[in-house]
Design a protein around this motif. Structure first.
Motif, short mmCIF file in Angstrom:
data_model
loop_
_atom_site.label_atom_id
_atom_site.label_comp_id
_atom_site.label_asym_id
_atom_site.label_seq_id
_atom_site.Cartn_x
_atom_site.Cartn_y
_atom_site.Cartn_z
N ASP A 241 0.85 -1.19 0.00
CA ASP A 241 0.00 0.00 0.00
C ASP A 241 0.89 1.24 0.00
OD1 ASP A 241 -2.25 1.55 0.07
OD2 ASP A 241 -2.57 1.36 2.23
N ALA A 244 -0.26 7.65 -1.31
CA ALA A 244 -0.99 8.37 -2.36
C ALA A 244 -0.38 9.74 -2.60
CB ALA A 244 -2.46 8.51 -1.98
N LYS A 247 2.37 10.46 -4.92
CA LYS A 247 1.80 9.31 -5.60
C LYS A 247 2.90 8.32 -5.99
CE LYS A 247 -1.22 7.93 -9.42
NZ LYS A 247 -2.01 8.39 -10.58
N THR A 248 2.73 7.08 -5.53
CA THR A 248 3.72 6.02 -5.77
C THR A 248 2.97 4.77 -6.19
OG1 THR A 248 5.14 7.00 -4.07
CG2 THR A 248 5.64 4.76 -4.73
N THR A 249 3.37 4.13 -7.27
CA THR A 249 2.60 3.03 -7.84
C THR A 249 3.49 1.87 -8.24
OG1 THR A 249 2.78 3.83 -10.13
CG2 THR A 249 0.96 4.70 -8.81
N THR A 251 3.25 -2.14 -10.59
CA THR A 251 2.50 -3.18 -11.28
C THR A 251 3.45 -4.25 -11.79
OG1 THR A 251 0.86 -3.66 -13.01
CG2 THR A 251 2.58 -2.11 -13.58
N SER A 276 7.18 6.91 -8.96
CA SER A 276 6.90 7.92 -7.96
C SER A 276 7.58 9.22 -8.37
CB SER A 276 7.41 7.50 -6.57
OG SER A 276 7.11 8.50 -5.60
#
Length: 423
Positions: A241, A244, A247-249, A251, A276
């Motif tokens: 998690d 936000a 913003k850090t993502t 996949t 990010s």
């Protein structure tokens, strides 16, 4: 609705307004209107030249020839494949690089023929980034036709490797310290109502889990599975998690492995993308993700204690992308010049956000940089159904001209807004 939009600095806004009143600047802006058909024809010609990432040479040579045709004498194709041309200033001012990437996402052999329906032009890559190259070349022609002498030097650069696994190769080469460059203006995306003011960093890894494999029945309990180990790792990662803000993502973008339904997989491979705008958050996420793959291998090996050492799984990690992250203060001259130019032109700021472009590298090392639109509208980019609406496309190079001149100044008339770095 725009994201946070920096307040305009009065001095930069005054500089832009002063520039716009200069007859030669007005002439340069008018050139962009007069040469719309010429510029669009050039965009089409460029778009129809194959230029896959890592194979941009032919398009690069075409752009190099155009830079020379339009008056630059100091033009080279550097070892990275970048095409770099210098338009000298007085010699005492800052150096601004105007960049537009040469490469496209389309492989060799793709049908790049452009078709026209009124203001609509259809063809893979017609917008991204033939539009950026068109805008860059238009800026050069307009400055020359208007006879504008700048205080600072301007580098006109066609960069390689901006897309995908190109990993902004050209931008990294341009800003490797071999050249003195004080600011960067990237022309990428058509939308003149968007300002990309920060660098979304991207770290990408190809992770392979390798072992001996075996028969699904005869070797059961004796051989660990590479696919099962990868699934264990993915299960851990899926519950991460990240913040936000910033913003850090992440996949796991691809996965492949195994051979048949009745085999214990000897190999499994995934590609992972992490992003990010904050380098620390990106590195923290990267450590956790890589540790999860280590844990997946550890758990799968431990699950089958009968497997001897030769049958144990091993992890192979290969970094396939490292786009650095970076943000800059609201009073960055690059951001301010672009926003003030938009204000003068009556262009509403609909988006002000970070992205992943050629400005990632300069921003990561503290060089004021911004990415602006090239004019017109691009739709379905990165697809075979890409098309470009040329309506009002002159606004792109006009915006670039005002932004550029606000940064490099005009000889004996307007001082540069960009600071020359001390050696």
């Amino acid at each position: 609705m725009a994201d946070h939009v920096p307040e305009l600095e009065p001095k930069m806004l005054e500089r832009v307004e002063t520039l716009a009143l200069k007859p030669r600047v007005a002439e340069a802006l008018q050139v962009c209107v007069e040469e719309v058909e010429r510029a669009m024809a050039e965009q089409v010609r460029i778009s129809e030249i194959e230029s896959p990432t890592f194979a941009e040479k032919v398009r690069g040579e075409a752009v190099l020839a155009l830079l020379r045709e339009y008056g630059l004498t100091d033009v080279v194709m550097d070892p990275s494949g970048n095409v770099v041309g210098r338009r000298p200033g007085t010699g005492a001012g800052p150096v601004l690089a105007i960049c537009a990437h040469l490469d496209t996402v389309f492989p060799a052999g793709t049908n790049l023929k452009v078709t026209k329906e009124g203001p609509i032009y259809r063809g893979p890559g017609i917008g991204d980034n033939a539009s950026g190259l068109r805008s860059m070349l238009q800026v050069l022609r307009a400055l020359n036709r208007a006879g504008i002498e700048t205080v600072g030097d301007i580098l006109f650069v066609g960069t390689v490797g901006e897309e995908g696994n190109g990993d902004i190769k050209g931008s990294k080469a341009l800003f490797d310290g071999s050249r003195e460059i004080d600011g960067c203006l990237a022309l990428d995306m058509a939308d003149v109502y968007t300002v990309q003011h920060g660098a979304t960093g991207a770290h990408r890894w190809r992770i392979a889990i390798e072992g001996q494999g075996g028969h699904s029945y005869l070797d059961y309990a004796k051989v660990p599975s590479a696919i099962h180990a990868m699934c264990r790792a993915g299960n851990i990662i899926a519950d991460f998690d990240p913040p936000a803000d910033p913003k850090t993502t992440f996949t796991i973008g691809t996965i492949k492995g195994g051979t048949t339904v009745n085999s214990i997989a000897a190999r499994c491979e995934v590609d992972v993308d992490m992003r990010s705008v904050n380098l620390q958050e990106l590195e923290d996420l990267e450590r956790r993700v890589l540790a999860a793959f280590e844990k997946g291998v550890e758990l799968e090996n431990a699950r089958w204690p009968l497997a001897d050492a030769d049958h144990q799984l091993k992890l192979v990690k290969t970094q396939i992308g490292n786009r650095p992250a970076g943000m800059q203060p609201d009073d960055s001259p690059a951001i301010q010049a672009a926003l003030c130019a938009m204000k003068h032109m009556g262009l509403e700021v609909r988006q002000c956000r970070p992205s992943s472009t050629d400005v990632n590298k300069p921003l990561s090392i503290g060089i004021p940089s911004v990415c602006i639109g090239t004019g017109g509208e691009t739709h379905n980019e990165h697809s075979l159904k890409e098309y470009f609406d040329s309506t009002d496309m002159q606004k792109g190079p006009q915006l670039a001209i005002l932004t550029t001149l606000a940064l490099v100044g005009i000889k004996n008339e307007v001082e540069p807004g960009l600071t020359k770095h001390k050696a």
